[in-house]
Design an enzyme around this catalytic site. Structure first.
Site, PDB file in Angstrom:
ATOM      1  N   SER A   1    -110.123 -57.132  43.177  1.00  0.00           N
ATOM      2  CA  SER A   1    -110.976 -56.704  42.316  1.00  0.00           C
ATOM      3  C   SER A   1    -112.302 -57.716  42.144  1.00  0.00           C
ATOM      4  CB  SER A   1    -110.503 -56.865  40.872  1.00  0.00           C
ATOM      5  OG  SER A   1    -109.415 -55.722  40.991  1.00  0.00           O
TER       6      SER A   1
HETATM    7  N1  SAH Z   1    -105.183 -57.210  41.038  1.00  0.00           N
HETATM    8  C1  SAH Z   1    -105.659 -56.880  42.665  1.00  0.00           C
HETATM    9  C2  SAH Z   1    -106.319 -55.548  42.554  1.00  0.00           C
HETATM   10  C3  SAH Z   1    -105.765 -54.707  43.516  1.00  0.00           C
HETATM   11  S1  SAH Z   1    -106.404 -52.955  43.679  1.00  0.00           S
HETATM   12  C4  SAH Z   1    -106.161 -58.011  43.161  1.00  0.00           C
HETATM   13  O1  SAH Z   1    -106.582 -58.989  42.454  1.00  0.00           O
HETATM   14  O2  SAH Z   1    -106.355 -58.065  44.418  1.00  0.00           O
HETATM   15  C5  SAH Z   1    -105.000 -52.049  42.937  1.00  0.00           C
HETATM   16  C6  SAH Z   1    -103.669 -52.361  43.391  1.00  0.00           C
HETATM   17  O3  SAH Z   1    -102.790 -51.443  42.658  1.00  0.00           O
HETATM   18  C7  SAH Z   1    -103.433 -51.748  45.104  1.00  0.00           C
HETATM   19  O4  SAH Z   1    -102.992 -52.847  45.637  1.00  0.00           O
HETATM   20  C8  SAH Z   1    -102.664 -50.641  44.950  1.00  0.00           C
HETATM   21  O5  SAH Z   1    -101.772 -50.496  46.131  1.00  0.00           O
HETATM   22  C9  SAH Z   1    -101.842 -50.691  43.485  1.00  0.00           C
HETATM   23  N2  SAH Z   1    -101.097 -49.642  42.794  1.00  0.00           N
HETATM   24  C10 SAH Z   1    -101.651 -48.576  42.720  1.00  0.00           C
HETATM   25  N3  SAH Z   1    -100.703 -47.859  42.008  1.00  0.00           N
HETATM   26  C11 SAH Z   1     -99.728 -48.361  41.688  1.00  0.00           C
HETATM   27  C12 SAH Z   1     -98.334 -48.257  41.036  1.00  0.00           C
HETATM   28  N4  SAH Z   1     -98.132 -46.884  40.741  1.00  0.00           N
HETATM   29  N5  SAH Z   1     -97.571 -49.505  40.937  1.00  0.00           N
HETATM   30  C13 SAH Z   1     -97.821 -50.302  41.457  1.00  0.00           C
HETATM   31  N6  SAH Z   1     -98.879 -50.770  42.177  1.00  0.00           N
HETATM   32  C14 SAH Z   1     -99.988 -49.564  42.249  1.00  0.00           C
END
Ligand code: SAH
Length: 223
Positions: free
Chosen positions: A73
């Protein structure tokens, strides 16, 4: 200097530190006022959460690809969501979407106790290894965030870092009364950053904080 088994040298130089100081200043000018959060941004080596090729972009206020079709993000978004969570030291926080683990590190710098869930095995394994090498120790889970983590509930705070079409009953139940859930809600290209404060077992006060854009929160796990 940290040394990865993959022979990648994880260096954090004065140049990186200088760039982080500028990034923290930029976030402040964009309206992030919580100094503890700005200090965390200034401290955490974001470039070590990204693929080598993107290192030079690590301290721009932008989101970037981290592989497996996902993104790390934007720093402003991380800071904004963290500000809405209003963390006190010792808060038990459930984070959905570990991704790179960068947001996890920010929560840990605020002295929260973090339970983080990722649905993609590759990212779960990579973030686990990387965070531990940097000295960050959340509780890691590979699973579907829609289900939360019942066995460790209730949580003081819940943070969703993927676009949630809706908030599942499980997550609502696992929030403490008086606790706050922060999530970008919506199924389209943009979502509305939302806080839900749980005021009783069945009632929530919802507040909206403008449009953001996240990768979708998906159902089930990916091997
Ligand atoms: N907080 C992260 C942002 C990651 S993007 C950072 O700082 O890098 C969002 C993430 O949510 C992705 O890795 C995706 O695989 C995960 N995601 C999507 N749906 C999900 C679910 N149902 N349960 C757990 N993770 C999920």
């Amino acid at each position: 200097m940290y040394l990865c088994p993959s022979t990648k040298i994880m260096e954090d130089t004065f140049k990186h530190k200088g760039l982080r100081r500028m990034l923290a200043k930029k976030l402040k000018s964009k309206g992030i006022h919580n100094q503890t959060i700005l200090n965390a941004i200034e401290k955490i080596p974001r470039h070590l959460f990204m693929e080598a090729g993107f290192v030079e972009f690590a301290y721009k206020d932008q989101a970037f690809r981290i592989g497996a079709g996902q993104t790390i993000s934007q720093p402003y978004t991380v800071a904004f969501q963290t500000e809405l969570l209003d963390i006190s030291p010792g808060d038990k926080v459930l984070e959905i979407g570990t991704g790179s683990g960068y947001q996890t590190a920010v929560l840990l710098e605020l002295k929260a106790s973090v339970y983080t869930i990722e649905r993609q095995r590759e990212l779960y394994l990579r973030a686990q290894k990387n965070l531990q090498q940097l000295g960050y120790y959340p509780h890691f889970y590979y699973g579907d965030g829609y289900k939360g983590k019942e066995s460790y509930a209730p949580f003081d705070k819940i943070l969703i870092t993927a676009a949630a079409p809706y908030i599942s009953d499980e997550l609502k139940q696992q929030l403490k009364i008086g606790g706050t859930l922060v999530a970008p809600i919506g199924a389209g290209d943009t979502q509305v950053m939302t806080t839900l404060v749980k005021v009783s077992e069945t009632e929530f006060v919802q507040t909206d904080f403008g449009d953001f854009s996240f990768v979708p929160m998906l159902k089930g796990i990916k091997r």
